[in-house]
Design a protein around this motif. Structure first.
Motif, mmCIF file in Angstrom:
data_model
loop_
_atom_site.group_PDB
_atom_site.id
_atom_site.type_symbol
_atom_site.label_atom_id
_atom_site.label_comp_id
_atom_site.label_asym_id
_atom_site.label_seq_id
_atom_site.Cartn_x
_atom_site.Cartn_y
_atom_site.Cartn_z
ATOM 1 N N MET A 91 59.359 121.679 86.578
ATOM 2 C CA MET A 91 58.969 121.083 87.829
ATOM 3 C C MET A 91 57.912 120.018 87.555
ATOM 4 O O MET A 91 56.893 120.299 86.933
ATOM 5 N N ALA A 92 58.141 118.808 87.977
ATOM 6 C CA ALA A 92 57.210 117.707 87.769
ATOM 7 C C ALA A 92 56.254 117.606 88.951
ATOM 8 O O ALA A 92 56.629 117.843 90.095
ATOM 9 N N PHE A 93 55.021 117.262 88.656
ATOM 10 C CA PHE A 93 54.011 117.060 89.681
ATOM 11 C C PHE A 93 53.664 115.589 89.715
ATOM 12 O O PHE A 93 53.278 115.020 88.697
ATOM 13 N N GLN A 94 53.823 114.963 90.859
ATOM 14 C CA GLN A 94 53.539 113.540 91.001
ATOM 15 C C GLN A 94 52.111 113.349 91.505
ATOM 16 O O GLN A 94 51.734 113.866 92.537
ATOM 17 N N MET A 95 51.307 112.603 90.715
ATOM 18 C CA MET A 95 49.932 112.304 91.107
ATOM 19 C C MET A 95 49.910 111.046 91.969
ATOM 20 O O MET A 95 50.730 110.164 91.795
ATOM 21 N N ASN A 96 48.969 110.978 92.884
ATOM 22 C CA ASN A 96 48.712 109.746 93.619
ATOM 23 C C ASN A 96 47.205 109.542 93.667
ATOM 24 O O ASN A 96 46.447 110.350 93.117
ATOM 25 N N GLU A 97 46.742 108.487 94.307
ATOM 26 C CA GLU A 97 45.307 108.180 94.294
ATOM 27 C C GLU A 97 44.459 109.239 94.986
ATOM 28 O O GLU A 97 43.257 109.300 94.783
ATOM 29 N N LYS A 98 45.058 110.130 95.764
ATOM 30 C CA LYS A 98 44.314 111.184 96.453
ATOM 31 C C LYS A 98 44.427 112.539 95.756
ATOM 32 O O LYS A 98 43.821 113.494 96.188
ATOM 33 N N SER A 99 45.202 112.633 94.694
ATOM 34 C CA SER A 99 45.405 113.904 94.005
ATOM 35 C C SER A 99 44.184 114.258 93.165
ATOM 36 O O SER A 99 43.720 113.455 92.367
ATOM 37 N N VAL A 100 43.678 115.453 93.360
ATOM 38 C CA VAL A 100 42.550 115.948 92.566
ATOM 39 C C VAL A 100 42.881 117.378 92.151
ATOM 40 O O VAL A 100 43.231 118.212 92.982
ATOM 41 N N ILE A 101 42.769 117.629 90.871
ATOM 42 C CA ILE A 101 42.971 118.979 90.347
ATOM 43 C C ILE A 101 41.696 119.358 89.611
ATOM 44 O O ILE A 101 41.278 118.653 88.694
ATOM 45 N N GLU A 102 41.070 120.436 90.005
ATOM 46 C CA GLU A 102 39.853 120.891 89.351
ATOM 47 C C GLU A 102 40.138 122.205 88.637
ATOM 48 O O GLU A 102 40.607 123.167 89.244
ATOM 49 N N LYS A 103 39.877 122.229 87.333
ATOM 50 C CA LYS A 103 40.092 123.411 86.502
ATOM 51 C C LYS A 103 38.907 123.568 85.560
ATOM 52 O O LYS A 103 38.214 122.603 85.238
ATOM 53 N N ASP A 104 38.703 124.781 85.071
ATOM 54 C CA ASP A 104 37.663 125.014 84.070
ATOM 55 C C ASP A 104 38.104 124.497 82.704
ATOM 56 O O ASP A 104 37.299 123.964 81.949
ATOM 57 N N VAL A 105 39.387 124.687 82.398
ATOM 58 C CA VAL A 105 39.932 124.322 81.092
ATOM 59 C C VAL A 105 41.280 123.647 81.290
ATOM 60 O O VAL A 105 42.113 124.147 82.052
ATOM 61 N N VAL A 106 41.486 122.532 80.601
ATOM 62 C CA VAL A 106 42.783 121.873 80.589
ATOM 63 C C VAL A 106 43.288 121.893 79.149
ATOM 64 O O VAL A 106 42.602 121.406 78.243
ATOM 65 N N VAL A 107 44.451 122.476 78.934
ATOM 66 C CA VAL A 107 45.058 122.559 77.603
ATOM 67 C C VAL A 107 46.256 121.626 77.594
ATOM 68 O O VAL A 107 47.135 121.722 78.449
ATOM 69 N N VAL A 108 46.279 120.719 76.616
ATOM 70 C CA VAL A 108 47.376 119.766 76.501
ATOM 71 C C VAL A 108 48.275 120.209 75.356
ATOM 72 O O VAL A 108 47.865 120.235 74.200
#
Length: 76
Positions: free
Chosen positions: A1-18
């Motif tokens: 499932m793809a998530f499309q970002m836009n200028e209003k999208s904000v995701i807050e996390k403690d840790v981001v793993v790439v």
């Protein structure tokens, strides 16, 4: 499932793993087990990265399972 970002999208996390290879999944699991909010991102449609192709072998020196099986090991 793809998530499309836009200028209003904000995701807050403690840790981001790439990346979802062996080290990425391990980092995500450890962080989550410590109560942190984790986001794991993968650019491909499959989990595992190169670990999925390599068989995912991980060597953990001097571990209790090897010792209990009678296998001798040392950090060197």
């Amino acid at each position: 499932m793809a998530f499309q970002m836009n200028e209003k999208s904000v995701i807050e996390k403690d840790v981001v793993v790439v990346g979802s290879g062996g080290s990425g999944l391990t980092a995500a699991i450890v962080a989550a087990s410590q109560g942190l909010d984790v986001l794991l991102v993968e650019k491909t449609g499959l989990f595992g990265g190169t670990t999925a192709l390599s068989g995912g072998g991980i060597w953990v020196p001097c571990n209790s399972l090897a010792r209990d099986a009678g296998l001798a090991d040392d950090p060197e």
